[in-house]
Design a protein around this motif. Sequence first.
Motif, PDB file in Angstrom:
ATOM      1  N   GLU A  66      25.900  31.096  38.266  1.00 11.52           N
ATOM      2  CA  GLU A  66      26.834  32.150  38.097  1.00 11.52           C
ATOM      3  C   GLU A  66      27.577  32.022  36.453  1.00 11.52           C
ATOM      4  O   GLU A  66      27.521  30.777  36.232  1.00 11.52           O
ATOM      5  CB  GLU A  66      28.257  32.127  39.135  1.00 11.52           C
ATOM      6  N   THR A  67      27.690  33.002  35.787  1.00  6.98           N
ATOM      7  CA  THR A  67      28.342  33.039  34.393  1.00  6.98           C
ATOM      8  C   THR A  67      29.836  32.317  34.760  1.00  6.98           C
ATOM      9  O   THR A  67      30.554  32.948  35.341  1.00  6.98           O
ATOM     10  CB  THR A  67      28.134  34.346  33.670  1.00  6.98           C
ATOM     11  N   ASP A  69      33.783  31.961  34.088  1.00  2.10           N
ATOM     12  CA  ASP A  69      34.868  32.719  33.751  1.00  2.10           C
ATOM     13  C   ASP A  69      35.457  32.123  32.533  1.00  2.10           C
ATOM     14  O   ASP A  69      36.055  31.002  32.631  1.00  2.10           O
ATOM     15  CB  ASP A  69      35.786  32.835  34.892  1.00  2.10           C
ATOM     16  N   ARG A  71      38.551  32.822  29.733  1.00  4.76           N
ATOM     17  CA  ARG A  71      39.407  33.780  29.380  1.00  4.76           C
ATOM     18  C   ARG A  71      40.599  32.828  28.874  1.00  4.76           C
ATOM     19  O   ARG A  71      40.531  31.663  28.729  1.00  4.76           O
ATOM     20  CB  ARG A  71      40.249  34.301  30.685  1.00  4.76           C
ATOM     21  N   LYS A 101      36.188  28.386  33.638  1.00  4.23           N
ATOM     22  CA  LYS A 101      36.135  28.018  35.035  1.00  4.23           C
ATOM     23  C   LYS A 101      34.721  28.162  35.375  1.00  4.23           C
ATOM     24  O   LYS A 101      34.098  29.146  35.441  1.00  4.23           O
ATOM     25  CB  LYS A 101      36.999  29.432  35.808  1.00  4.23           C
ATOM     26  N   ASN A 102      34.031  27.037  35.893  1.00  8.21           N
ATOM     27  CA  ASN A 102      32.749  26.885  36.307  1.00  8.21           C
ATOM     28  C   ASN A 102      32.706  26.807  37.849  1.00  8.21           C
ATOM     29  O   ASN A 102      32.833  25.650  38.381  1.00  8.21           O
ATOM     30  CB  ASN A 102      32.111  25.795  35.643  1.00  8.21           C
ATOM     31  N   THR A 103      32.170  27.798  38.372  1.00  3.56           N
ATOM     32  CA  THR A 103      31.937  27.707  39.930  1.00  3.56           C
ATOM     33  C   THR A 103      30.474  27.183  40.500  1.00  3.56           C
ATOM     34  O   THR A 103      30.494  27.169  41.675  1.00  3.56           O
ATOM     35  CB  THR A 103      32.186  29.178  40.421  1.00  3.56           C
ATOM     36  N   THR A 141      37.400  23.558  36.090  1.00  5.07           N
ATOM     37  CA  THR A 141      37.892  24.495  34.888  1.00  5.07           C
ATOM     38  C   THR A 141      38.452  23.518  33.971  1.00  5.07           C
ATOM     39  O   THR A 141      39.227  22.567  33.987  1.00  5.07           O
ATOM     40  CB  THR A 141      39.171  25.340  35.476  1.00  5.07           C
ATOM     41  N   ALA A 197      29.289  33.464  28.179  1.00  5.56           N
ATOM     42  CA  ALA A 197      30.539  33.829  28.902  1.00  5.56           C
ATOM     43  C   ALA A 197      31.182  34.667  27.851  1.00  5.56           C
ATOM     44  O   ALA A 197      31.121  34.306  26.567  1.00  5.56           O
ATOM     45  CB  ALA A 197      31.258  33.057  29.591  1.00  5.56           C
ATOM     46  N   CYS A 201      40.665  39.648  26.219  1.00  2.40           N
ATOM     47  CA  CYS A 201      41.801  39.860  26.957  1.00  2.40           C
ATOM     48  C   CYS A 201      42.629  40.700  25.828  1.00  2.40           C
ATOM     49  O   CYS A 201      42.463  40.887  24.742  1.00  2.40           O
ATOM     50  CB  CYS A 201      42.387  38.482  26.863  1.00  2.40           C
ATOM     51  N   CYS A 217      42.650  40.011  31.272  1.00  5.71           N
ATOM     52  CA  CYS A 217      41.229  39.612  30.742  1.00  5.71           C
ATOM     53  C   CYS A 217      40.342  40.077  31.591  1.00  5.71           C
ATOM     54  O   CYS A 217      40.643  40.636  33.002  1.00  5.71           O
ATOM     55  CB  CYS A 217      41.085  38.181  30.692  1.00  5.71           C
ATOM     56  N   SER A 218      39.154  40.896  30.976  1.00  9.21           N
ATOM     57  CA  SER A 218      38.351  41.447  31.832  1.00  9.21           C
ATOM     58  C   SER A 218      36.952  40.777  31.434  1.00  9.21           C
ATOM     59  O   SER A 218      36.865  39.786  30.908  1.00  9.21           O
ATOM     60  CB  SER A 218      37.859  42.873  31.193  1.00  9.21           C
TER      61      SER A 218
END
Length: 218
Positions: A66-67, A69, A71, A101-103, A141, A197, A201, A217-218
């Motif tokens: 996953e990319t 997040d 912000r 944030k790395n999931t 994170t 990423a 914001c 933030c989007s």
Amino acid sequence: MEDPTNPLAPVKTYHRSDQEFAPSESRSSPWSREHRTSKCCVYILLWAVISAAIALVFALVVFRVETPDFRLSDVTIKNLHYATSPVPSLNATLIANVTVKNTNFGRYKFENGTSVSVLYAGHPVGDRIVINAGRARARDTKEVNVTMEVRSSWLGSDVVSRNLSSDLNSGTLQLSTYAKLRGRVHLMEMFKRRRTAEMNCTITVDLPSEKVQNVRCS
Ligand SMILES: *[C@@H]1O[C@H](CO)[C@@H](O)[C@H](O)[C@H]1NC(C)=O
Ligand SMILES: *[C@@H]1O[C@H](CO)[C@@H](O)[C@H](O)[C@H]1NC(C)=O
Ligand SMILES: *[C@@H]1O[C@H](CO)[C@@H](O)[C@H](O)[C@H]1NC(C)=O
Ligand SMILES: *[C@@H]1O[C@H](CO)[C@@H](O)[C@H](O)[C@H]1NC(C)=O
Ligand SMILES: *[C@@H]1O[C@H](CO)[C@@H](O)[C@H](O)[C@H]1NC(C)=O
Ligand SMILES: *[C@@H]1O[C@H](CO)[C@@H](O)[C@H](O)[C@H]1NC(C)=O
């Protein structure tokens, strides 16, 4: 593949020897034995299917990339000075944490020299902030604090007269930040997947109270 065939081989010979030594005996004992082995085969098959399913789910969860997040968080404003005359002008300092944030189940290493732009009405209002290379550990994170100087002297006179002037009068101002973070997700020291990423914001500042009202933030 060898396991399911091996248990079958001895059973066939037992069956034959049973018939030779005791032909009058009821067929119940070889029958139940056969029944047992077929049951056993079903269990082996079931076990194989279940472990394959578990392995598949595990692979899909662990190897899904996953990319991260990217912000801004905890944005505060300091040294806010603004005036509407003789020319509309605004200076301020934004202090924030940039979060990655790395999931993923592997670390995310990002490249050196990511620049974060601060914009007003789509135009830069200060020097870009440069973020050095770093990493966000697996399922963690990473936070980096940044300080951004906002200077309306960066803006063209048209933006100042059209947009800043009315925003200063209304008492609310919107700033935005934009950045692209390039890096790689490392999985099990074997696989690397490139992921970029984006940060986008919008910060709403309430001028009379000199406070950040909202960060989206989007
Ligand atoms: C903002 O800073 C500039 C110099 O960087 C200064 O000329 C201007 O007066 C300042 N504006 C306000 C409202 O303090
Ligand atoms: C990142 O860039 C800065 C200056 O642009 C340099 O001082 C630093 O050593 C670089 N870090 C790495 C890990 O390349
Ligand atoms: C700037 O002001 C013009 C004219 O009032 C308006 O059309 C435009 O949408 C404004 N731009 C932004 C980004 O608010
Ligand atoms: C901002 O990030 C730093 C690490 O750079 C962290 O120690 C601090 O707690 C963060 N601030 C907030 C308010 O989360
Ligand atoms: C971030 O915070 C630490 C301590 O909280 C400080 O030493 C460092 O200078 C800050 N960095 C920036 C870019 O503000
Ligand atoms: C940032 O997000 C807004 C909507 O939330 C969008 O209109 C704008 O185009 C985005 N900017 C960039 C540079 O992607």
